[in-house]
Design a protein around this motif. Structure first.
Motif, PDB file in Angstrom:
ATOM      1  N   LEU A 151       0.804  -1.225   0.000  1.00 12.52           N
ATOM      2  CA  LEU A 151       0.000   0.000   0.000  1.00 12.52           C
ATOM      3  C   LEU A 151       0.836   1.273   0.000  1.00 12.52           C
ATOM      4  CD1 LEU A 151      -2.755  -1.026   2.596  1.00 12.52           C
ATOM      5  CD2 LEU A 151      -2.669  -1.469   0.130  1.00 12.52           C
ATOM      6  N   ALA A 152       1.984   1.264   0.658  1.00 17.79           N
ATOM      7  CA  ALA A 152       2.794   2.482   0.760  1.00 17.79           C
ATOM      8  C   ALA A 152       4.223   2.110   1.130  1.00 17.79           C
ATOM      9  CB  ALA A 152       2.214   3.426   1.809  1.00 17.79           C
ATOM     10  N   HIS A 153       5.175   2.835   0.603  1.00 16.78           N
ATOM     11  CA  HIS A 153       6.554   2.668   1.060  1.00 16.78           C
ATOM     12  C   HIS A 153       7.259   4.028   1.062  1.00 16.78           C
ATOM     13  CE1 HIS A 153       7.016   1.803  -3.394  1.00 16.78           C
ATOM     14  NE2 HIS A 153       7.861   2.823  -3.233  1.00 16.78           N
ATOM     15  N   LEU A 154       8.177   4.150   1.978  1.00 16.39           N
ATOM     16  CA  LEU A 154       8.982   5.361   2.151  1.00 16.39           C
ATOM     17  C   LEU A 154      10.387   5.065   1.654  1.00 16.39           C
ATOM     18  CD1 LEU A 154       9.110   8.242   3.514  1.00 16.39           C
ATOM     19  CD2 LEU A 154       9.899   7.052   5.571  1.00 16.39           C
ATOM     20  N   HIS A 155      10.968   5.965   0.851  1.00 16.93           N
ATOM     21  CA  HIS A 155      12.314   5.748   0.336  1.00 16.93           C
ATOM     22  C   HIS A 155      13.340   6.110   1.414  1.00 16.93           C
ATOM     23  CE1 HIS A 155      10.171   6.554  -3.691  1.00 16.93           C
ATOM     24  NE2 HIS A 155      10.243   5.253  -3.476  1.00 16.93           N
ATOM     25  N   SER A 156      13.300   5.304   2.472  1.00 14.57           N
ATOM     26  CA  SER A 156      14.118   5.606   3.654  1.00 14.57           C
ATOM     27  C   SER A 156      15.598   5.329   3.423  1.00 14.57           C
ATOM     28  CB  SER A 156      13.621   4.796   4.855  1.00 14.57           C
ATOM     29  OG  SER A 156      13.577   3.413   4.546  1.00 14.57           O
ATOM     30  N   GLY A 157      15.929   4.668   2.325  1.00 15.57           N
ATOM     31  CA  GLY A 157      17.337   4.474   2.013  1.00 15.57           C
ATOM     32  C   GLY A 157      17.902   5.601   1.170  1.00 15.57           C
ATOM     33  N   GLY A 158      17.064   6.597   0.875  1.00 15.96           N
ATOM     34  CA  GLY A 158      17.518   7.673  -0.001  1.00 15.96           C
ATOM     35  C   GLY A 158      17.000   9.024   0.407  1.00 15.96           C
ATOM     36  N   GLU A 159      16.112   9.603  -0.433  1.00 24.38           N
ATOM     37  CA  GLU A 159      15.742  11.004  -0.259  1.00 24.38           C
ATOM     38  C   GLU A 159      14.457  11.208   0.543  1.00 24.38           C
ATOM     39  OE1 GLU A 159      13.086  10.074  -3.718  1.00 24.38           O
ATOM     40  OE2 GLU A 159      14.496   9.161  -2.340  1.00 24.38           O
ATOM     41  N   TYR A 160      13.777  10.108   0.919  1.00 23.02           N
ATOM     42  CA  TYR A 160      12.597  10.159   1.790  1.00 23.02           C
ATOM     43  C   TYR A 160      11.344  10.706   1.115  1.00 23.02           C
ATOM     44  CZ  TYR A 160      14.688   8.281   5.988  1.00 23.02           C
ATOM     45  OH  TYR A 160      15.250   7.424   6.903  1.00 23.02           O
ATOM     46  N   SER A 161      11.274  10.581  -0.202  1.00 18.84           N
ATOM     47  CA  SER A 161       9.969  10.692  -0.844  1.00 18.84           C
ATOM     48  C   SER A 161       9.255   9.365  -0.611  1.00 18.84           C
ATOM     49  CB  SER A 161      10.131  10.979  -2.336  1.00 18.84           C
ATOM     50  OG  SER A 161      10.778   9.888  -2.991  1.00 18.84           O
ATOM     51  N   ALA A 162       8.044   9.224  -1.128  1.00 16.87           N
ATOM     52  CA  ALA A 162       7.276   8.001  -0.889  1.00 16.87           C
ATOM     53  C   ALA A 162       6.399   7.711  -2.090  1.00 16.87           C
ATOM     54  CB  ALA A 162       6.420   8.151   0.366  1.00 16.87           C
ATOM     55  N   HIS A 163       5.925   6.479  -2.151  1.00 18.07           N
ATOM     56  CA  HIS A 163       4.926   6.085  -3.138  1.00 18.07           C
ATOM     57  C   HIS A 163       3.718   5.523  -2.410  1.00 18.07           C
ATOM     58  CE1 HIS A 163       8.148   5.812  -6.400  1.00 18.07           C
ATOM     59  NE2 HIS A 163       7.193   6.540  -6.953  1.00 18.07           N
ATOM     60  N   PHE A 164       2.557   6.054  -2.685  1.00 23.20           N
ATOM     61  CA  PHE A 164       1.308   5.436  -2.255  1.00 23.20           C
ATOM     62  C   PHE A 164       0.157   5.975  -3.082  1.00 23.20           C
ATOM     63  CE2 PHE A 164       2.436   8.509   1.213  1.00 23.20           C
ATOM     64  CZ  PHE A 164       1.433   9.465   1.058  1.00 23.20           C
ATOM     65  N   ALA A 165      -0.990   5.334  -2.939  1.00 28.85           N
ATOM     66  CA  ALA A 165      -2.164   5.686  -3.745  1.00 28.85           C
ATOM     67  C   ALA A 165      -3.178   6.423  -2.891  1.00 28.85           C
ATOM     68  CB  ALA A 165      -2.797   4.426  -4.331  1.00 28.85           C
ATOM     69  N   LEU A 166      -3.898   7.327  -3.523  1.00 29.10           N
ATOM     70  CA  LEU A 166      -4.987   8.042  -2.874  1.00 29.10           C
ATOM     71  C   LEU A 166      -6.225   7.943  -3.755  1.00 29.10           C
ATOM     72  CD1 LEU A 166      -2.262  10.224  -2.429  1.00 29.10           C
ATOM     73  CD2 LEU A 166      -3.867  10.792  -0.612  1.00 29.10           C
ATOM     74  N   SER A 167      -7.364   8.349  -3.201  1.00 23.71           N
ATOM     75  CA  SER A 167      -8.586   8.347  -3.997  1.00 23.71           C
ATOM     76  C   SER A 167      -8.422   9.312  -5.167  1.00 23.71           C
ATOM     77  CB  SER A 167      -9.780   8.760  -3.133  1.00 23.71           C
ATOM     78  OG  SER A 167      -9.739  10.156  -2.872  1.00 23.71           O
ATOM     79  N   PRO A 168      -9.176   9.130  -6.248  1.00 24.88           N
ATOM     80  CA  PRO A 168      -9.057  10.040  -7.397  1.00 24.88           C
ATOM     81  C   PRO A 168      -9.207  11.513  -7.022  1.00 24.88           C
ATOM     82  CG  PRO A 168     -10.370   8.142  -7.993  1.00 24.88           C
ATOM     83  CD  PRO A 168     -10.119   8.028  -6.521  1.00 24.88           C
ATOM     84  N   ALA A 169     -10.198  11.822  -6.175  1.00 21.43           N
ATOM     85  CA  ALA A 169     -10.395  13.218  -5.783  1.00 21.43           C
ATOM     86  C   ALA A 169      -9.183  13.740  -5.015  1.00 21.43           C
ATOM     87  CB  ALA A 169     -11.662  13.353  -4.929  1.00 21.43           C
ATOM     88  N   ASP A 170      -8.588  12.886  -4.165  1.00 23.53           N
ATOM     89  CA  ASP A 170      -7.426  13.307  -3.378  1.00 23.53           C
ATOM     90  C   ASP A 170      -6.172  13.418  -4.243  1.00 23.53           C
ATOM     91  OD1 ASP A 170      -8.948  13.473  -1.089  1.00 23.53           O
ATOM     92  OD2 ASP A 170      -8.442  11.461  -0.379  1.00 23.53           O
ATOM     93  N   CYS A 171      -6.055  12.576  -5.258  1.00 22.13           N
ATOM     94  CA  CYS A 171      -4.930  12.698  -6.197  1.00 22.13           C
ATOM     95  C   CYS A 171      -4.938  14.072  -6.855  1.00 22.13           C
ATOM     96  CB  CYS A 171      -5.007  11.621  -7.265  1.00 22.13           C
ATOM     97  SG  CYS A 171      -4.609   9.958  -6.703  1.00 22.13           S
ATOM     98  N   LYS A 172      -6.111  14.509  -7.266  1.00 24.96           N
ATOM     99  CA  LYS A 172      -6.240  15.827  -7.890  1.00 24.96           C
ATOM    100  C   LYS A 172      -5.784  16.922  -6.923  1.00 24.96           C
ATOM    101  CE  LYS A 172      -9.634  18.593 -10.515  1.00 24.96           C
ATOM    102  NZ  LYS A 172      -9.468  19.868  -9.834  1.00 24.96           N
ATOM    103  N   LYS A 173      -6.204  16.811  -5.657  1.00 22.25           N
ATOM    104  CA  LYS A 173      -5.810  17.806  -4.658  1.00 22.25           C
ATOM    105  C   LYS A 173      -4.302  17.805  -4.441  1.00 22.25           C
ATOM    106  CE  LYS A 173     -10.133  16.865  -2.175  1.00 22.25           C
ATOM    107  NZ  LYS A 173     -10.700  16.207  -0.978  1.00 22.25           N
ATOM    108  N   VAL A 174      -3.723  16.624  -4.353  1.00 21.38           N
ATOM    109  CA  VAL A 174      -2.292  16.510  -4.067  1.00 21.38           C
ATOM    110  C   VAL A 174      -1.458  17.084  -5.203  1.00 21.38           C
ATOM    111  CG1 VAL A 174      -0.412  14.842  -3.843  1.00 21.38           C
ATOM    112  CG2 VAL A 174      -2.470  14.579  -2.459  1.00 21.38           C
ATOM    113  N   ILE A 175      -1.785  16.745  -6.447  1.00 22.46           N
ATOM    114  CA  ILE A 175      -1.018  17.242  -7.587  1.00 22.46           C
ATOM    115  C   ILE A 175      -1.179  18.755  -7.726  1.00 22.46           C
ATOM    116  CG2 ILE A 175      -0.834  17.186 -10.102  1.00 22.46           C
ATOM    117  CD1 ILE A 175      -1.495  14.208  -9.969  1.00 22.46           C
TER     118      ILE A 175
END
Length: 280
Positions: free
Chosen positions: A192-216
């Motif tokens: 569901l989610a992971h943090l790039h803790s071995g590097g720059e500390y960005s992350a990958h995870f999914a959000l609802s379509p409406a929340d994706c729009k808000k985040v971008i």
């Protein structure tokens, strides 16, 4: 001064310079010169690109010359556009009434937005997807790592820790074994989610379509290069599901306030990906 020039001119005239006379010699000279020029123009940028790829560290593909060749030769042509939000308007309407409201789970105040004009620079490779600028300090990384793990322990009724299958370098959140798999969990093999803790500390995870729009639109992230494309199914010859369009790269927070916002995004993500509201 003129005497020195005359001496140098006489020296050049005395050199045994061989000029090509046959057609074969001329062709060899042209091909050799062309190869030298092309090599001098192509090799330096290729080496810089390879060095940048290696600097990412582990990230789902071999961190070596073979991984770089695979990414550039096979993966790169399949990468999609990462910033438009039109797709989420259609997706939000389609999911309404299926446990996902058209408004999503996330509310961001204006002061929580990052700059959409000055987004962090992200590496040019399809994978691994990594943030290159606006990086957090070591102190902020430690705080974020602690908050990320505390969130996982606090919500162990919904998620569990395991080694990331997508990145193979850090712990990730997976859907708890006791919960029925959601469509998104099936597509991501439960991750569901992971943090790039071995590097720059960005992350990958999914959000609802409406929340994706808000985040971008708030400058907090962008899609994964394969999100919403058929890249994974094509590359795996149909053995993997396509990555959903809602799968985002979330930029690394740079201060305490942004860590709070990051955890807020993560909370909205877990609500969406588990289909549960009881996130703590």
């Amino acid at each position: 001064m003129s005497s020195y020039i005359n001496q140098f001119t006489n020296y050049l005239r005395s050199l045994p310079i061989h000029l090509p006379r046959t057609q074969q010699e001329r062709l060899t000279l042209v091909l050799g010169t062309t190869a030298a020029v092309v090599t001098s123009l192509i090799l330096p940028p290729l080496y810089r690109d390879y060095s940048l790829f290696i600097s990412y560290g582990p990230g789902g593909v071999p961190s070596n010359v073979f991984g770089w060749m695979i990414v550039r030769g096979l993966f790169q042509p399949l990468r999609g556009e990462m910033f438009s939000t039109d797709i989420y308007l259609q997706r939000a309407d389609a999911l309404e009434g299926h446990g996902v409201g058209s408004e999503g789970f996330l509310t961001l105040a204006p002061e929580q937005a990052r700059s959409v004009v000055d987004r962090p620079e992200v590496g040019p490779h399809a994978v691994p997807q990594r943030q290159l600028s606006q990086l957090p300090t070591d102190e902020i990384k430690e705080k974020l790592d602690a908050r990320f793990r505390a969130f996982g322990r606090r919500n162990d009724h919904l998620i569990r820790f395991d080694r990331s299958r997508q990145e193979a370098h850090a712990d990730a959140f997976f859907l708890a074994n006791r919960l029925p798999p959601t469509d998104l969990a099936k597509a991501t093999e439960g991750e569901l989610a992971h943090l790039h803790s071995g590097g720059e500390y960005s992350a990958h995870f999914a959000l609802s379509p409406a929340d994706c729009k808000k985040v971008i639109e708030a400058g907090w992230g962008q899609r994964h290069g394969f999100a919403g494309t058929s890249a994974l199914s094509l590359l795996s010859f149909g053995t993997k599901a396509d990555m959903p369009a809602e799968y985002l790269l979330i930029y690394a927070p740079r201060n305490d306030a942004e860590i709070d916002t990051f955890i807020q995004l993560l909370e909205a993500s877990i609500k969406y990906t588990t289909g549960r509201e009881d996130v703590r």
